[in-house]
Each structure stands twice: as C-alpha cells, then as structure tokens.
Design an enzyme around this catalytic site. Structure first.
Site: not given
Length: 569
Positions: A269, A298
């Site tokens: 993330d 990400e």
C-alpha cells in the site's frame, strides 16, 4: 476485502442482507476459505487479501471505522474481527491446495489514525513519537501537531496542498490546507464536468489534462517530493523509516508475515510515499529467500517515468511489480466514461490515452518486467466498474449510475482489454455479480456461478490459459477514440482482441479498420468469446454488435454449424 466477502464463522452467518458503508460488516478469514472454489472455478490463479493485522477500530470522524484493515494498531496480532492466526494459516493452506497463490496486502508507510501521544502509545511496536515523521512541527507539542479540528488533521500532508501543489496561506500567515477550497484540483468541484468554464484557469495548480495533482505530477505548480515522502497520509501516523528501530522493525515484521503464514506475494500500500532505498531493501530481503517473493507496489500516478522508477531506478531494481495505474487511469474513463479519475478530463470515452500509455510502456524501456504489472478496471479504493458514474454529492457508497452500469457491452469490452492485455489482470470482488456499490458485501449475491458476468470471466480466463498468454508478446494494431485493437502471442497461439467504447443499438454495423492476417492453410479465425458473426474483408473487420471480438485460430469446419464468419479478400 475480508470484512465484505463472507461472514462464515463470524458474529452472524451469511444472509441475504447487504452491508456497506464505513462500519464493520463482520466478514471473516474463514468466510474467504469457504468460498475459495468459487474463485478457483472462475479461473483465477491467485487471491489478494486486504491487510489482516489488528486495526484501530474507530470511529475516526468522517473516516469511519477500520474495517478495511489499513489502520494497523498491533502488527503482530490478527484482527479478531477477521479471525485468528490459525484461520489465516488455514486460508493460505487451502488456497495452495486448490492450486492458487496467496497475495497479502501490507502497509509500511503508516499506521492507525493518531491525534495524540496517547493514541501513538497504543501502536505495537512503533509507539514513540520519534518513530513517526513530524515535518514542520516547529514549537508545537505532539498533541497540538496531531489534534484534529474542522475535520482535518494539522500534520503536514503527503497529498494535497504543500505536497502535490503549492500550499497557500491565510492573511495572518497560517496555512490554508484547502487552498481556498480548491485543494490541488484543476477543475471546479463538484460536478466532474470538464471544459473551459470549469477549468480553474490561473487558479489551477496543473494542466487541463489532469483533474487534480497527485504523486509524480511534477508538472503541477509547487509539487514537493520531500513533503510527499515525509508528510502524513491524512491523519495516519507516518512511520519514519530513517529511524533504525523503525526500518529494521518493519523488515522484521515483513519477514515474520511471509514465513509464518507462507504467503506467495506482497501487495504494498501507499508505495510512492516511501523512499526507493527503503523499498529496495525490503524487496531484496524477500528475493533472497529460498522461495523468492515479489512485492507489487501501489503507485497511483499517471506519470510513466515516475511510476516505472518503483520497478527500476538508475539501473537498479526496486520492487518486483506494480499496480498499473497509468493504464487503469486511461481504461476506466476510456471504456466506462468514468468522470472522477486523474485523466478523466481528456480520457473520458477516449481510448487514445490508454493505447498510447500501452505503447509507451512497451517501447520506453522504463520498466524491467511488464508481466508483473497489475492491470485493473477498479480496485478496493475506487467505485466498481458497474458504478463508475455517481450523482454529484451522493457519496462513495451510493449505487452508481450511467456508464458501464447502463451499457453492459462496455463492461464486456473493458474486460476484454483487462483479461488479455499484457500484465496481470485483477478483478475486484463483486464485479462478477454486477455489483455497482463501493465496498459492498458479496454474500447477498449468493456467490452465484450462473451470472453472465461470472461465466464471461470464466471463459476469458480459460482462453487466456489455453493460449498460454501470461507472458506472451503484445502488439497494438489500431487505436482511435472509439476503438482499441491489439494482439497477444504468435503463430497459431495468437489472439487478436478487438474492443470499443461505442454505445449504439444492437444490430447496427461496427467496423474495425484493420487488416486481419490471412490464417494458415486449413485454419480460420473464430471469435472464441461469443461466436459472433463477423466479416473479414481486405482492410477491415465488420460485425453487427458492439461486443468485443476475441479472435483465435482454429481448424476450418470445427464449428461448421455456426455461421459466425465470412472471409473475403
């Protein structure tokens, strides 16, 4: 998303009542385990599960509750809302038993919402103020620095004014965290209407082709990479990886998770809010294992150079793979007309931007491995493909309207791109049931395997696997505002994919201006997806449907009873 997939073994069993919004829905790890065959039988190779560690529960003002898993409070506990350590081990084991791999979502950039030193003391093991970034704290106490007021936390932000664009100030010299209500937007909000009247002109922070300024948009006025790295992600305490205890503690925890639970891959993330050096250390550590593990980062950017730098930078490998946002931000508006993306001002119902990004990725040499890029039409942070239009002001959890919801053929075309373009296709839970609501539960759909969406994805996966397309070469054959045609593979294992974003009545003629290669002797082109009738002419393919064509080579007469093709030179 564990909380939204299946309630088996949880507070209440599965039922027909949907659950969404910012509260807990009580989905469990056992629930995912109970439905693994549902996923496997759709033809998918892996599952990606959102973070499982103990979260701060909330509520935290407008941000709601920590049902999603991204607000870590104790890194070494499995959140009891999801289940136990044994439940996670069982899920991974059963995933492997069904021949699939398990990708675990983790967060290394930040932990839970923090508004005081007391809040931070509850985080294990990163519970001291020196473990988090405190950019521009000046003479404030930590409690003053993190206090939440007027709906916004005061820590210097890693996104928005001061990072993605210039931070403006009030006449008294205090910072205006909203930039007079424009934040880092380039168009008036709300409305998602893009023209000369809605463009902010001299007040815009970036060019007309960007809805707003974000990571890697160096073209925006006042973009500040230092703030991007050292600032906080909203009010989530930003971990300072330059502190030896934090740096080593995060690496130790990652190693613990991958070895204790035998995971096969990591989805990381908020990747662009950490340094390349730290990311490389973590990836190199995992690649040194007997069973090397790739990190899939990400990186939410439209800037290909910036995006690619998280796979390879200055000749050095950083992460194994990335979520392919430069293509996602062209595909979502390109096929569905999505109005709320970074590129939506120019890419709405315009496939040129998607195609040109595909070409750049192939030819630029910026990336080390295009096969490890995750293609998406939506994800856990965006409105699902079926609901990418919203009535302005309706909020993220409202059911979508327009776009792909009103025209299922647009979804068929979007999925044809997704499932056959170079890279790893990723499908969000619920898309296979036609769900149009953000972070909606799945159980009310009953895991229906007869839905046409489920069956279409199953067929696409079967074609992809039969032709061994996972790492096959790709050629862009033709593209325009309304058409994107590409091929994968070569020789008799080649597939040619014809997609469009056209909305027109059924039975109206659709022309693709490409020269379809003459098939080898004894072979013919067949639409493997739906056996649609089409005409192959000298420099075009004609069909009477806007559904996509997925053309494969097969022996002549294999389906002589189906009048699906006429070939004329």
């Amino acid at each position: 998303m564990t909380d939204r997939f299946s309630r088996l073994g949880g507070v209440s069993q599965n039922d027909s009542n949907p659950c969404s919004g910012d509260n807990w829905c009580n989905g469990t790890l056992q629930g995912i385990t109970s439905q693994l065959e549902y996923i496997r039988d759709m033809g998918f190779d892996c599952i990606w599960v959102t973070p499982v560690v103990l979260n701060f529960y909330g509520p935290d003002g407008p941000s709601g509750y920590g049902y999603h898993g991204y607000w870590a409070q104790d890194y070494y506990q499995i959140d009891p809302n999801f289940g136990t350590k044994e439940d996670l081990k069982e899920l991974v084991e059963q995933t492997h038993n069904l021949g699939m791999c398990f990708i675990l979502d983790i967060v290394l950039n930040h932990c839970r919402p923090v508004h005081s030193e007391q809040d931070l003391s509850e985080v294990n093991p990163f519970n001291k103020t020196e473990y988090v970034h405190q950019l521009n704290i000046s003479n404030l106490t930590f409690d003053e620095y993190t206090e939440k007021f007027s709906g916004w936390p005061p820590p210097t932000q890693a996104l928005g004014p001061g990072a993605a664009c210039t931070l403006q100030f009030f006449p008294d010299g205090t910072p205006d965290g909203t930039n007079n209500g424009t934040y880092c937007n380039n168009y008036k909000d709300p409305g998602n209407i893009y023209n000369d009247n809605t463009y902010l002109g001299p007040l815009a922070h970036g060019p007309k082709d960007l809805k707003y300024c974000g990571p890697g948009n160096y073209i925006c006025k006042g973009y500040n990479e230092t703030v991007n790295i050292l600032g906080w992600f909203y009010d989530l305490a930003d971990l300072n990886q330059s502190v030896p205890f934090v740096r080593q503690g995060l690496k130790d925890w990652v190693m613990y998770m991958v070895t204790e639970y035998a995971v096969d891959g990591i989805r990381l993330d908020t990747t662009p809010f950490m340094t390349h050096e730290f990311l490389k250390e973590v990836q190199d550590m995992l690649l040194a294992l007997d069973n090397p593990i790739h990190i899939l980062g990400e990186v939410t950017s439209t800037n290909l150079t910036f995006h690619a730098s998280y796979q390879v930078k200055d000749g050095h490998s950083i992460l194994g793979g990335l979520e392919n946002f430069p293509l996602t931000y062209g595909a979502m508006p390109g096929y569905c007309g999505w109005p709320n993306g970074i590129q939506s001002p120019v890419a709405q119902s315009n496939l040129n931007y998607l195609a040109e990004a595909m070409l750049l990725q192939q030819k630029s040499g910026l990336y080390s491995d295009l096969n490890l890029l995750m293609n998406m039409m939506d994800n856990q942070d965006e409105t699902p493909i079926w609901g990418q239009y919203h009535v302005p002001g309706s909020g993220p959890f409202a059911k979508g309207t327009g776009g792909c919801l009103d025209y299922p053929t647009l979804v068929m075309n979007a999925w044809a791109w997704l499932m056959f373009a170079k890279g790893m296709p990723v499908v969000t839970w619920g898309d296979e049931q036609g769900n149009a609501e953000y972070r909606n539960s799945l159980w009310q759909f009953g895991w229906n395997r007869t839905s046409w969406q489920y069956q279409l994805l199953k067929k696409m996966n079967a074609i992809r696997r039969a032709l061994n397309l996972a790492k096959a070469s790709q050629d862009i054959l033709r593209y325009s505002k309304s058409v994107l045609v590409f091929s994968r593979g070569c020789d008799t294992r080649r597939v040619i994919v014809l997609t469009n974003n056209v909305v027109q009545p059924a039975g109206k003629r659709m022309d693709y201006w490409i020269k379809l290669p003459r098939p080898p002797k004894g072979m013919m082109w067949r639409d493997a997806l739906r056996d649609q009738y089409f005409v192959r002419m000298w420099r075009r393919v004609i069909t009477w449907s806007t559904e996509p064509l997925v053309l494969v080579l097969e022996p002549e007469g294999k389906k002589a009873d189906v009048g699906y093709t006429v070939e004329t030179q």
